[in-house]
Write an enzyme that holds these catalytic residues in place. Sequence first.
Site, PDB file in Angstrom:
ATOM      1  N   GLY A 141       2.822  -1.107   4.374  1.00 12.67           N
ATOM      2  CA  GLY A 141       2.859   0.318   4.018  1.00 12.67           C
ATOM      3  C   GLY A 141       4.285   0.776   3.787  1.00 12.67           C
ATOM      4  N   GLY A 142       4.926   1.272   4.846  1.00 12.43           N
ATOM      5  CA  GLY A 142       6.258   1.878   4.724  1.00 12.43           C
ATOM      6  C   GLY A 142       7.270   1.007   4.000  1.00 12.43           C
ATOM      7  N   GLU A 174      -5.488  -5.276  10.438  1.00  7.48           N
ATOM      8  CA  GLU A 174      -4.483  -4.255  10.692  1.00  7.48           C
ATOM      9  C   GLU A 174      -4.821  -3.528  11.991  1.00  7.48           C
ATOM     10  OE1 GLU A 174      -2.389  -2.971   6.848  1.00  7.48           O
ATOM     11  OE2 GLU A 174      -4.154  -1.719   7.049  1.00  7.48           O
ATOM     12  N   HIS A 200      -9.532   0.878   4.675  1.00 10.71           N
ATOM     13  CA  HIS A 200      -8.275   1.060   5.423  1.00 10.71           C
ATOM     14  C   HIS A 200      -8.549   2.005   6.598  1.00 10.71           C
ATOM     15  CE1 HIS A 200      -4.186   2.306   6.404  1.00 10.71           C
ATOM     16  NE2 HIS A 200      -3.773   1.238   5.737  1.00 10.71           N
ATOM     17  N   GLU A 252      -7.011   4.411   7.716  1.00  9.54           N
ATOM     18  CA  GLU A 252      -6.791   5.830   7.417  1.00  9.54           C
ATOM     19  C   GLU A 252      -7.986   6.424   6.686  1.00  9.54           C
ATOM     20  OE1 GLU A 252      -2.950   5.401   5.559  1.00  9.54           O
ATOM     21  OE2 GLU A 252      -2.083   4.867   7.500  1.00  9.54           O
ATOM     22  N   GLY A 275       2.257   2.010  10.776  1.00  8.98           N
ATOM     23  CA  GLY A 275       3.208   3.117  10.646  1.00  8.98           C
ATOM     24  C   GLY A 275       3.872   3.519  11.949  1.00  8.98           C
ATOM     25  N   SER A 312       3.307  -2.401  10.415  1.00  9.61           N
ATOM     26  CA  SER A 312       4.759  -2.365  10.607  1.00  9.61           C
ATOM     27  C   SER A 312       5.446  -3.683  10.259  1.00  9.61           C
ATOM     28  CB  SER A 312       5.097  -1.929  12.048  1.00  9.61           C
ATOM     29  OG  SER A 312       4.613  -0.616  12.278  1.00  9.61           O
ATOM     30  N   ASN A 364       0.869  -1.179   0.000  1.00 14.61           N
ATOM     31  CA  ASN A 364       0.000   0.000   0.000  1.00 14.61           C
ATOM     32  C   ASN A 364       0.907   1.231   0.000  1.00 14.61           C
ATOM     33  OD1 ASN A 364      -1.804   2.036   0.493  1.00 14.61           O
ATOM     34  ND2 ASN A 364      -2.281   1.428   2.597  1.00 14.61           N
ATOM     35  N   TRP A 365       1.019   1.853  -1.174  1.00 18.83           N
ATOM     36  CA  TRP A 365       1.947   2.991  -1.283  1.00 18.83           C
ATOM     37  C   TRP A 365       1.372   4.246  -0.629  1.00 18.83           C
ATOM     38  CZ3 TRP A 365       4.001   2.791  -7.084  1.00 18.83           C
ATOM     39  CH2 TRP A 365       4.674   1.579  -7.279  1.00 18.83           C
ATOM     40  N   LYS A 366       0.117   4.225  -0.275  1.00 20.15           N
ATOM     41  CA  LYS A 366      -0.556   5.398   0.305  1.00 20.15           C
ATOM     42  C   LYS A 366      -0.333   6.616  -0.608  1.00 20.15           C
ATOM     43  CE  LYS A 366       0.209   3.415   4.834  1.00 20.15           C
ATOM     44  NZ  LYS A 366       0.031   3.571   6.244  1.00 20.15           N
TER      45      LYS A 366
HETATM   46  C1  PEP Z   1      -0.734   0.010   5.960  1.00 20.79           C
HETATM   47  O1  PEP Z   1      -0.699   1.127   5.504  1.00 20.79           O
HETATM   48  O2  PEP Z   1      -1.671  -0.730   5.645  1.00 20.79           O
HETATM   49  C2  PEP Z   1       0.337  -0.435   6.834  1.00 20.79           C
HETATM   50  C3  PEP Z   1       0.255  -1.609   7.395  1.00 20.79           C
HETATM   51  O3  PEP Z   1       1.399   0.436   7.025  1.00 20.79           O
HETATM   52  P1  PEP Z   1       2.799   0.085   7.717  1.00 20.79           P
HETATM   53  O4  PEP Z   1       3.306  -1.183   7.116  1.00 20.79           O
HETATM   54  O5  PEP Z   1       3.682   1.255   7.414  1.00 20.79           O
HETATM   55  O6  PEP Z   1       2.537  -0.074   9.175  1.00 20.79           O
END
Ligand code: PEP
Length: 251
Positions: free
Chosen positions: A234-235, A169, A99, A101, A175, A213, A11-13
């Site tokens: 994500g990251g 999640e 998600h 967010e 994050g 994470s 997920n590049w957000k």
């Molecule tokens: C996400 O955005 O779905 C996510 C899990 O981010 P991260 O891996 O950065 O925690």
Amino acid sequence: MTERRKLIAGNWKMNGLKADGLDLASDLAGRLKGAGPVVFDMLVCPPFPLLFPVGEAIADSPLALGAQDCAPKTSGAHTGDVAPTMLTDAGCRYVILGHSERRADHGESDSVVNAKAVAAHRAGLIAIICVGETEAQRDAGQADAVVAGQLAGSIPAGASAANTVIAYEPVWAIGTGKTATPDDVKAMHAHIRAQLEGRIADANKVRILYGGSVKPSNAAELMAVDNVDGALVGGAALKADDFWAIGTSCR
Ligand code: PEP
């Protein structure tokens, strides 16, 4: 035991411009093509404007394309929204829905997520429906009930293993560098599997991803947990080496 092929989803957000997205996706597509048979599917979910160029760049590779959201409607006067058929037109096979967010930033309720999943399914997309509790809810012992409620409200009639993936999640792990312990992940994924039984005919085939994470240093341990069928990342999905290392940690 049911075999479920692992899905490693990035997920590049709201990150990256065209050149960055093309570099990252082309790098991953090249690795996948060169790797021979692998035990995981790999998916990238760039921001909307990058879907067409990235889709064209990876079209002849096994790397799959997905979006981060879609509208619950098919077309019409909905300024700023993107219809599911526009996503398939760009080459998407998947769409992330609900998600945390989006639930937080845009007030998306379970019923909105449900309507988006219906529209996504109608367009032939695989919906990755996200659920997860906040830290306060976990501390209050409400994690199981919160996730059960989100699943009940967000999964539409007609969901199946072919058109739906669930991503667990925990909001406090996204994050933040904090991850749920393998024991907590195991318990929650078993709970989710139990909730899917009775709601989805082939519930035992539905893939349940863990997100929060995930990085190369913890991926092997998390991906080995029962009922963990991949990761939503994500990251670490923004660096080809890290994302690839998460994929190849799958056994
Ligand atoms: C996400 O955005 O779905 C996510 C899990 O981010 P991260 O891996 O950065 O925690």
